[in-house]
Design a protein around this motif. Sequence first.
Motif, PDB file in Angstrom:
ATOM      1  N   ILE A  71     -72.682  -5.462  13.843  1.00  0.00           N
ATOM      2  CA  ILE A  71     -72.726  -5.660  12.390  1.00  0.00           C
ATOM      3  C   ILE A  71     -71.847  -6.840  11.986  1.00  0.00           C
ATOM      4  O   ILE A  71     -72.239  -7.670  11.153  1.00  0.00           O
ATOM      5  CB  ILE A  71     -72.338  -4.363  11.662  1.00  0.00           C
ATOM      6  CG1 ILE A  71     -73.442  -3.322  11.865  1.00  0.00           C
ATOM      7  CG2 ILE A  71     -72.072  -4.615  10.183  1.00  0.00           C
ATOM      8  CD1 ILE A  71     -73.059  -1.914  11.450  1.00  0.00           C
ATOM      9  N   ASP A  72     -70.651  -6.960  12.582  1.00  0.00           N
ATOM     10  CA  ASP A  72     -69.776  -8.094  12.287  1.00  0.00           C
ATOM     11  C   ASP A  72     -70.419  -9.416  12.709  1.00  0.00           C
ATOM     12  O   ASP A  72     -70.308 -10.418  11.993  1.00  0.00           O
ATOM     13  CB  ASP A  72     -68.417  -7.934  12.983  1.00  0.00           C
ATOM     14  CG  ASP A  72     -67.555  -6.862  12.359  1.00  0.00           C
ATOM     15  OD1 ASP A  72     -67.861  -6.402  11.232  1.00  0.00           O
ATOM     16  OD2 ASP A  72     -66.562  -6.474  12.999  1.00  0.00           O
ATOM     17  N   PHE A  73     -71.089  -9.414  13.861  1.00  0.00           N
ATOM     18  CA  PHE A  73     -71.764 -10.631  14.313  1.00  0.00           C
ATOM     19  C   PHE A  73     -72.833 -11.057  13.302  1.00  0.00           C
ATOM     20  O   PHE A  73     -72.863 -12.208  12.859  1.00  0.00           O
ATOM     21  CB  PHE A  73     -72.404 -10.431  15.696  1.00  0.00           C
ATOM     22  CG  PHE A  73     -73.255 -11.604  16.083  1.00  0.00           C
ATOM     23  CD1 PHE A  73     -72.672 -12.745  16.606  1.00  0.00           C
ATOM     24  CD2 PHE A  73     -74.626 -11.587  15.893  1.00  0.00           C
ATOM     25  CE1 PHE A  73     -73.448 -13.852  16.934  1.00  0.00           C
ATOM     26  CE2 PHE A  73     -75.409 -12.682  16.221  1.00  0.00           C
ATOM     27  CZ  PHE A  73     -74.827 -13.813  16.738  1.00  0.00           C
ATOM     28  N   TRP A  74     -73.714 -10.130  12.937  1.00  0.00           N
ATOM     29  CA  TRP A  74     -74.797 -10.506  12.016  1.00  0.00           C
ATOM     30  C   TRP A  74     -74.263 -10.830  10.627  1.00  0.00           C
ATOM     31  O   TRP A  74     -74.837 -11.662   9.918  1.00  0.00           O
ATOM     32  CB  TRP A  74     -75.872  -9.411  11.984  1.00  0.00           C
ATOM     33  CG  TRP A  74     -76.616  -9.325  13.277  1.00  0.00           C
ATOM     34  CD1 TRP A  74     -76.665  -8.254  14.138  1.00  0.00           C
ATOM     35  CD2 TRP A  74     -77.406 -10.347  13.901  1.00  0.00           C
ATOM     36  NE1 TRP A  74     -77.431  -8.551  15.238  1.00  0.00           N
ATOM     37  CE2 TRP A  74     -77.898  -9.835  15.121  1.00  0.00           C
ATOM     38  CE3 TRP A  74     -77.746 -11.650  13.548  1.00  0.00           C
ATOM     39  CZ2 TRP A  74     -78.713 -10.581  15.974  1.00  0.00           C
ATOM     40  CZ3 TRP A  74     -78.555 -12.395  14.407  1.00  0.00           C
ATOM     41  CH2 TRP A  74     -79.026 -11.857  15.594  1.00  0.00           C
TER      42      TRP A  74
ATOM     43  N   TYR B 202     -69.354 -14.593  21.898  1.00  0.00           N
ATOM     44  CA  TYR B 202     -69.974 -14.655  23.218  1.00  0.00           C
ATOM     45  C   TYR B 202     -68.983 -15.090  24.294  1.00  0.00           C
ATOM     46  O   TYR B 202     -68.086 -15.890  24.029  1.00  0.00           O
ATOM     47  CB  TYR B 202     -71.122 -15.676  23.211  1.00  0.00           C
ATOM     48  CG  TYR B 202     -72.312 -15.258  22.391  1.00  0.00           C
ATOM     49  CD1 TYR B 202     -73.351 -14.555  22.975  1.00  0.00           C
ATOM     50  CD2 TYR B 202     -72.404 -15.582  21.042  1.00  0.00           C
ATOM     51  CE1 TYR B 202     -74.467 -14.179  22.234  1.00  0.00           C
ATOM     52  CE2 TYR B 202     -73.516 -15.201  20.294  1.00  0.00           C
ATOM     53  CZ  TYR B 202     -74.533 -14.502  20.896  1.00  0.00           C
ATOM     54  OH  TYR B 202     -75.627 -14.133  20.161  1.00  0.00           O
ATOM     55  N   VAL B 203     -69.205 -14.622  25.530  1.00  0.00           N
ATOM     56  CA  VAL B 203     -68.460 -15.140  26.670  1.00  0.00           C
ATOM     57  C   VAL B 203     -68.941 -16.571  26.928  1.00  0.00           C
ATOM     58  O   VAL B 203     -70.001 -16.984  26.451  1.00  0.00           O
ATOM     59  CB  VAL B 203     -68.630 -14.261  27.936  1.00  0.00           C
ATOM     60  CG1 VAL B 203     -68.073 -12.860  27.710  1.00  0.00           C
ATOM     61  CG2 VAL B 203     -70.076 -14.212  28.396  1.00  0.00           C
TER      62      VAL B 203
ATOM     63  N   SER C  66     -60.899  -6.473  23.826  1.00  0.00           N
ATOM     64  CA  SER C  66     -62.007  -6.808  22.923  1.00  0.00           C
ATOM     65  C   SER C  66     -63.311  -6.899  23.722  1.00  0.00           C
ATOM     66  O   SER C  66     -63.300  -6.933  24.954  1.00  0.00           O
ATOM     67  CB  SER C  66     -61.732  -8.132  22.205  1.00  0.00           C
ATOM     68  OG  SER C  66     -61.723  -9.202  23.141  1.00  0.00           O
ATOM     69  N   TRP C  67     -64.427  -6.938  23.008  1.00  0.00           N
ATOM     70  CA  TRP C  67     -65.752  -7.026  23.631  1.00  0.00           C
ATOM     71  C   TRP C  67     -66.417  -8.324  23.194  1.00  0.00           C
ATOM     72  O   TRP C  67     -66.354  -8.698  22.022  1.00  0.00           O
ATOM     73  CB  TRP C  67     -66.615  -5.846  23.195  1.00  0.00           C
ATOM     74  CG  TRP C  67     -66.116  -4.531  23.678  1.00  0.00           C
ATOM     75  CD1 TRP C  67     -65.226  -3.708  23.043  1.00  0.00           C
ATOM     76  CD2 TRP C  67     -66.456  -3.880  24.908  1.00  0.00           C
ATOM     77  NE1 TRP C  67     -64.999  -2.586  23.804  1.00  0.00           N
ATOM     78  CE2 TRP C  67     -65.742  -2.662  24.956  1.00  0.00           C
ATOM     79  CE3 TRP C  67     -67.294  -4.204  25.974  1.00  0.00           C
ATOM     80  CZ2 TRP C  67     -65.847  -1.770  26.015  1.00  0.00           C
ATOM     81  CZ3 TRP C  67     -67.407  -3.321  27.025  1.00  0.00           C
ATOM     82  CH2 TRP C  67     -66.687  -2.122  27.041  1.00  0.00           C
ATOM     83  N   LEU C  68     -67.075  -9.003  24.143  1.00  0.00           N
ATOM     84  CA  LEU C  68     -67.851 -10.202  23.852  1.00  0.00           C
ATOM     85  C   LEU C  68     -69.236 -10.047  24.460  1.00  0.00           C
ATOM     86  O   LEU C  68     -69.415  -9.348  25.465  1.00  0.00           O
ATOM     87  CB  LEU C  68     -67.172 -11.452  24.426  1.00  0.00           C
ATOM     88  CG  LEU C  68     -65.833 -11.846  23.820  1.00  0.00           C
ATOM     89  CD1 LEU C  68     -65.264 -13.068  24.545  1.00  0.00           C
ATOM     90  CD2 LEU C  68     -65.936 -12.113  22.326  1.00  0.00           C
ATOM     91  N   TYR C  69     -70.192 -10.748  23.872  1.00  0.00           N
ATOM     92  CA  TYR C  69     -71.569 -10.672  24.355  1.00  0.00           C
ATOM     93  C   TYR C  69     -71.763 -11.513  25.613  1.00  0.00           C
ATOM     94  O   TYR C  69     -71.444 -12.687  25.637  1.00  0.00           O
ATOM     95  CB  TYR C  69     -72.549 -11.115  23.266  1.00  0.00           C
ATOM     96  CG  TYR C  69     -72.587 -10.138  22.130  1.00  0.00           C
ATOM     97  CD1 TYR C  69     -73.243  -8.924  22.264  1.00  0.00           C
ATOM     98  CD2 TYR C  69     -71.923 -10.403  20.941  1.00  0.00           C
ATOM     99  CE1 TYR C  69     -73.249  -7.999  21.246  1.00  0.00           C
ATOM    100  CE2 TYR C  69     -71.924  -9.480  19.907  1.00  0.00           C
ATOM    101  CZ  TYR C  69     -72.587  -8.283  20.071  1.00  0.00           C
ATOM    102  OH  TYR C  69     -72.586  -7.366  19.060  1.00  0.00           O
ATOM    103  N   GLU C  70     -72.310 -10.872  26.615  1.00  0.00           N
ATOM    104  CA  GLU C  70     -72.715 -11.529  27.853  1.00  0.00           C
ATOM    105  C   GLU C  70     -74.164 -12.007  27.688  1.00  0.00           C
ATOM    106  O   GLU C  70     -74.542 -13.071  28.171  1.00  0.00           O
ATOM    107  CB  GLU C  70     -72.608 -10.509  28.978  1.00  0.00           C
ATOM    108  CG  GLU C  70     -72.904 -10.994  30.341  1.00  0.00           C
ATOM    109  CD  GLU C  70     -72.662  -9.881  31.356  1.00  0.00           C
ATOM    110  OE1 GLU C  70     -73.654  -9.449  31.981  1.00  0.00           O
ATOM    111  OE2 GLU C  70     -71.501  -9.439  31.512  1.00  0.00           O
TER     112      GLU C  70
ATOM    113  N   ASN D   9     -71.520 -23.250  24.231  1.00  0.00           N
ATOM    114  CA  ASN D   9     -71.775 -24.528  23.551  1.00  0.00           C
ATOM    115  C   ASN D   9     -73.209 -24.619  23.045  1.00  0.00           C
ATOM    116  O   ASN D   9     -73.453 -25.107  21.938  1.00  0.00           O
ATOM    117  CB  ASN D   9     -71.459 -25.706  24.470  1.00  0.00           C
ATOM    118  CG  ASN D   9     -69.966 -25.902  24.636  1.00  0.00           C
ATOM    119  OD1 ASN D   9     -69.170 -25.467  23.815  1.00  0.00           O
ATOM    120  ND2 ASN D   9     -69.587 -26.554  25.720  1.00  0.00           N
ATOM    121  N   ALA D  10     -74.163 -24.163  23.830  1.00  0.00           N
ATOM    122  CA  ALA D  10     -75.571 -24.185  23.400  1.00  0.00           C
ATOM    123  C   ALA D  10     -75.787 -23.239  22.218  1.00  0.00           C
ATOM    124  O   ALA D  10     -76.541 -23.559  21.291  1.00  0.00           O
ATOM    125  CB  ALA D  10     -76.479 -23.808  24.566  1.00  0.00           C
ATOM    126  N   ILE D  11     -75.129 -22.095  22.247  1.00  0.00           N
ATOM    127  CA  ILE D  11     -75.245 -21.142  21.134  1.00  0.00           C
ATOM    128  C   ILE D  11     -74.638 -21.747  19.872  1.00  0.00           C
ATOM    129  O   ILE D  11     -75.217 -21.666  18.785  1.00  0.00           O
ATOM    130  CB  ILE D  11     -74.585 -19.802  21.507  1.00  0.00           C
ATOM    131  CG1 ILE D  11     -75.361 -19.146  22.654  1.00  0.00           C
ATOM    132  CG2 ILE D  11     -74.489 -18.872  20.301  1.00  0.00           C
ATOM    133  CD1 ILE D  11     -74.648 -17.999  23.343  1.00  0.00           C
TER     134      ILE D  11
END
Length: 146
Positions: free
Chosen positions: A18-21, A36-37, A126-130, A53-55
């Motif tokens: 939810i925080d990401f979106w 993201y990682v 913390s958690w990051l998106y792989e 960087n691409a993201i």
Amino acid sequence: MPPKELLALRHELEALAIDFWHEVDRHDGRDAARFYVEDAVFETSIREYRGRNAIHGFYNRRQQRGPRLSLHVVQNFRIDVLAADRVHCEYIMSLYAADGEPVLPSRPAIMIAIADEVVRQQPDGSWLYESRRLKPLFRDDTPTTG
């Protein structure tokens, strides 16, 4: 994992989604890459982006298109613990979006997709998106920013 711990983890990871979106919807994703990682994979309904960087570049291009209003709605959040530091998340993401400034005409969601994600716990807890993959189930002809 005991049920209460599993529920707490699911809640924590749903809050992360939810925080990401929220970052994407309220700030055009200016700071979205920080979720993201470094070697993450982000797959939109149109193409795939590899690496932070691409993201970041994807969200920069999104901002350069001009004003865009979006609401990403997260529903039916589920998790599957893969390892002590990796969790698979899956949920329904409904996207309401159009170019322009509010108030825009009300329309149905332009896309309803399955969000398929893997998050990795970092040394600080913390958690990051792989990875994040959006798999469309329904779409209309409104262009997305993918």
